[in-house]
Design a protein around this motif. Structure first.
Motif, PDB file in Angstrom:
ATOM      1  N   PHE A   1       3.893  -5.611  -6.756  1.00 49.73           N
ATOM      2  CA  PHE A   1       2.708  -5.378  -5.921  1.00 49.73           C
ATOM      3  C   PHE A   1       2.208  -3.957  -6.133  1.00 49.73           C
ATOM      4  O   PHE A   1       2.983  -3.032  -6.374  1.00 49.73           O
ATOM      5  CB  PHE A   1       3.040  -5.585  -4.437  1.00 49.73           C
ATOM      6  CG  PHE A   1       3.537  -6.946  -4.096  1.00 49.73           C
ATOM      7  CD1 PHE A   1       4.895  -7.242  -4.123  1.00 49.73           C
ATOM      8  CD2 PHE A   1       2.662  -7.953  -3.753  1.00 49.73           C
ATOM      9  CE1 PHE A   1       5.362  -8.492  -3.813  1.00 49.73           C
ATOM     10  CE2 PHE A   1       3.109  -9.219  -3.430  1.00 49.73           C
ATOM     11  CZ  PHE A   1       4.471  -9.494  -3.477  1.00 49.73           C
ATOM     12  N   ARG A   2       0.900  -3.824  -6.033  1.00 50.57           N
ATOM     13  CA  ARG A   2       0.294  -2.505  -6.088  1.00 50.57           C
ATOM     14  C   ARG A   2       0.374  -1.857  -4.704  1.00 50.57           C
ATOM     15  O   ARG A   2       0.469  -2.542  -3.685  1.00 50.57           O
ATOM     16  CB  ARG A   2      -1.160  -2.594  -6.561  1.00 50.57           C
ATOM     17  CG  ARG A   2      -1.305  -3.193  -7.966  1.00 50.57           C
ATOM     18  CD  ARG A   2      -2.737  -3.099  -8.439  1.00 50.57           C
ATOM     19  NE  ARG A   2      -3.171  -1.711  -8.573  1.00 50.57           N
ATOM     20  CZ  ARG A   2      -2.951  -0.963  -9.643  1.00 50.57           C
ATOM     21  NH1 ARG A   2      -2.275  -1.460 -10.687  1.00 50.57           N
ATOM     22  NH2 ARG A   2      -3.368   0.281  -9.697  1.00 50.57           N
ATOM     23  N   THR A   3       0.309  -0.541  -4.704  1.00 52.53           N
ATOM     24  CA  THR A   3       0.391   0.193  -3.435  1.00 52.53           C
ATOM     25  C   THR A   3      -0.737  -0.214  -2.494  1.00 52.53           C
ATOM     26  O   THR A   3      -0.549  -0.277  -1.271  1.00 52.53           O
ATOM     27  CB  THR A   3       0.334   1.705  -3.705  1.00 52.53           C
ATOM     28  OG1 THR A   3       1.345   2.060  -4.650  1.00 52.53           O
ATOM     29  CG2 THR A   3       0.544   2.497  -2.421  1.00 52.53           C
ATOM     30  N   LYS A   4      -1.903  -0.519  -3.050  1.00 46.61           N
ATOM     31  CA  LYS A   4      -3.045  -0.917  -2.224  1.00 46.61           C
ATOM     32  C   LYS A   4      -2.747  -2.218  -1.477  1.00 46.61           C
ATOM     33  O   LYS A   4      -3.104  -2.365  -0.297  1.00 46.61           O
ATOM     34  CB  LYS A   4      -4.287  -1.065  -3.100  1.00 46.61           C
ATOM     35  CG  LYS A   4      -5.551  -1.395  -2.320  1.00 46.61           C
ATOM     36  CD  LYS A   4      -6.756  -1.492  -3.246  1.00 46.61           C
ATOM     37  CE  LYS A   4      -8.016  -1.835  -2.446  1.00 46.61           C
ATOM     38  NZ  LYS A   4      -9.207  -1.944  -3.340  1.00 46.61           N
ATOM     39  N   GLU A   5      -2.087  -3.172  -2.141  1.00 48.54           N
ATOM     40  CA  GLU A   5      -1.745  -4.432  -1.496  1.00 48.54           C
ATOM     41  C   GLU A   5      -0.732  -4.217  -0.367  1.00 48.54           C
ATOM     42  O   GLU A   5      -0.853  -4.813   0.712  1.00 48.54           O
ATOM     43  CB  GLU A   5      -1.169  -5.412  -2.529  1.00 48.54           C
ATOM     44  CG  GLU A   5      -2.147  -5.814  -3.619  1.00 48.54           C
ATOM     45  CD  GLU A   5      -1.503  -6.727  -4.634  1.00 48.54           C
ATOM     46  OE1 GLU A   5      -0.809  -6.204  -5.534  1.00 48.54           O
ATOM     47  OE2 GLU A   5      -1.644  -7.958  -4.515  1.00 48.54           O
ATOM     48  N   LEU A   6       0.248  -3.364  -0.613  1.00 51.48           N
ATOM     49  CA  LEU A   6       1.241  -3.094   0.423  1.00 51.48           C
ATOM     50  C   LEU A   6       0.615  -2.380   1.612  1.00 51.48           C
ATOM     51  O   LEU A   6       0.992  -2.632   2.770  1.00 51.48           O
ATOM     52  CB  LEU A   6       2.375  -2.238  -0.164  1.00 51.48           C
ATOM     53  CG  LEU A   6       3.150  -2.860  -1.340  1.00 51.48           C
ATOM     54  CD1 LEU A   6       4.206  -1.887  -1.841  1.00 51.48           C
ATOM     55  CD2 LEU A   6       3.797  -4.167  -0.919  1.00 51.48           C
ATOM     56  N   LYS A   7      -0.331  -1.510   1.335  1.00 52.98           N
ATOM     57  CA  LYS A   7      -0.997  -0.798   2.424  1.00 52.98           C
ATOM     58  C   LYS A   7      -1.825  -1.752   3.273  1.00 52.98           C
ATOM     59  O   LYS A   7      -1.904  -1.608   4.502  1.00 52.98           O
ATOM     60  CB  LYS A   7      -1.879   0.312   1.860  1.00 52.98           C
ATOM     61  CG  LYS A   7      -2.431   1.248   2.917  1.00 52.98           C
ATOM     62  CD  LYS A   7      -3.153   2.424   2.287  1.00 52.98           C
ATOM     63  CE  LYS A   7      -3.639   3.386   3.371  1.00 52.98           C
ATOM     64  NZ  LYS A   7      -4.357   4.552   2.777  1.00 52.98           N
TER      65      LYS A   7
END
Length: 360
Positions: free
Chosen positions: A313-319
């Protein structure tokens, strides 16, 4: 007569702290330890973090002010009405504000809860403090009494926040005639033996309001539990504040002074690495102030991984997942770092993390 006993933790045993049983011929005899010798006095323990195996023997003494003995056919209860002043160093030699006191000192939660006040002394560069400390150390080696002027004893207003108690304790330039050491010992002994202060109605009301406010602020599951132990601490400290001035009545001013000291101690405990006072932070738990939210975030990531059949997962998705859980920006990056350190999320570069299967 009151005693002050000094003990070093790395060379002490449980028997040396409490009581030991020795055999003399056909009879058994008990030898007093440091806590018993310091009855109605003070027991100073250095290197407190170096004696984790001896902490269990201190729990009863600090809670009940007595020690129950059942050894070699001897069953008795011995008084240990001593105040314990302990000093400890953080693990690794450096205090990490991102972690709790229990994690830094490697001391169990029940042991920490026995102390009324906890102060964190950080060695931070400060020109005025360094100047005073160096003069004091050099003065000890020269065996001379260093008299500093008003400017050397006064800190700048920007160095620390001012409050009424600190203002009254600060040297305002007047010449102080210090008591000789023998007379000061007699003063303390007299106060402990003959002065028994009682709480006034106003002091009781102020302590009650402050205790209820603490219960209200620290009511979530992740917070440090506020129990009647803290209420008893406030009562003891208020009475001690009046006892210092040989007064039989503890007034509302005594209660206010104690509350200021208690707030200062709480600020030390609950300030995180960013300097923000986080009251959801537990002094006896993990360094995560929002442990439940971190677990919920990991659970959401696991569900998203199962639904989309992917583990990166990209950091944007986790955020985005954290925002759905109501986590702010600061808590999200702290949770992300924690999950990475604990091995649940592996950093793959280019702002990507890989989920490692884990039971939540």
């Amino acid at each position: 007569m009151n005693y002050c006993i000094y003990v070093c933790g790395n060379t002490s045993t449980s028997s040396g702290l409490t009581v030991s049983v020795t055999r003399e011929g056909n009879e058994f005899a008990m030898e007093a330890g440091a806590l018993m010798l310091a009855d109605q006095g003070c027991c100073c323990i250095d290197e407190f973090d170096k004696m984790p195996s001896q902490h269990a023997c201190l729990l009863e003494a600090m809670e009940q002010q007595s020690i129950s003995v059942a050894k070699a056919g001897i069953v008795c209860n011995l008084p240990t009405r001593a105040s314990i002043l302990a000093a400890a160093n953080p693990a690794g030699g450096h205090y990490n504000k991102a972690k709790t006191i229990a994690e830094n000192l490697k001391i169990s939660s029940p042991m920490l809860s026995r102390f009324d006040l906890i102060f964190i002394l950080l060695d931070q560069p400060n020109e005025q403090m360094d100047l005073l400390l160096s003069k004091h150390v050099l003065g000890l080696h020269k065996a001379a009494r260093i008299k500093t002027n008003v400017e050397e004893n006064t800190f700048e207003e920007s160095d620390m926040e001012q409050d009424s108690l600190r203002e009254r304790l600060r040297n305002t330039g007047e010449i102080i005639d210090y008591l000789p050491h023998p007379l000061f010992r007699k003063y303390i002994a007299y106060a402990q033996k003959y002065v028994k202060p009682y709480l006034s109605d106003e002091a009781k009301e102020i302590i009650k309001e402050f205790y209820l406010s603490l219960r209200k602020q620290f009511k979530t599951g992740d917070c440090t539990p506020i129990t009647t132990r803290q209420l008893n601490s406030l009562i003891r400290l208020t009475q001690a504040r009046a006892k210092v001035e040989l007064r039989e009545e503890a007034t509302k001013d005594d209660a206010k002074d104690v509350i200021e000291i208690m707030k200062f101690s709480l600020d030390d405990v609950f300030t995180d690495s960013t300097g923000i006072l986080d009251k959801s932070r537990s002094q006896i738990g993990t360094g995560m102030s929002t442990k439940n939210q971190v677990v919920r975030l990991l659970t959401s990531i696991q569900r998203k991984s199962d639904a989309e059949a992917k583990s990166v997962f990209r950091t944007k998705e986790l955020k985005e997942l954290s925002e759905q859980l109501g986590m702010d920006n600061k808590k999200f990056y702290h949770a992300l770092q924690t999950l990475n350190l604990q091995g649940y999320l592996l950093y793959k570069g280019q702002n990507q993390y890989q989920l490692v299967t884990a039971g939540v």
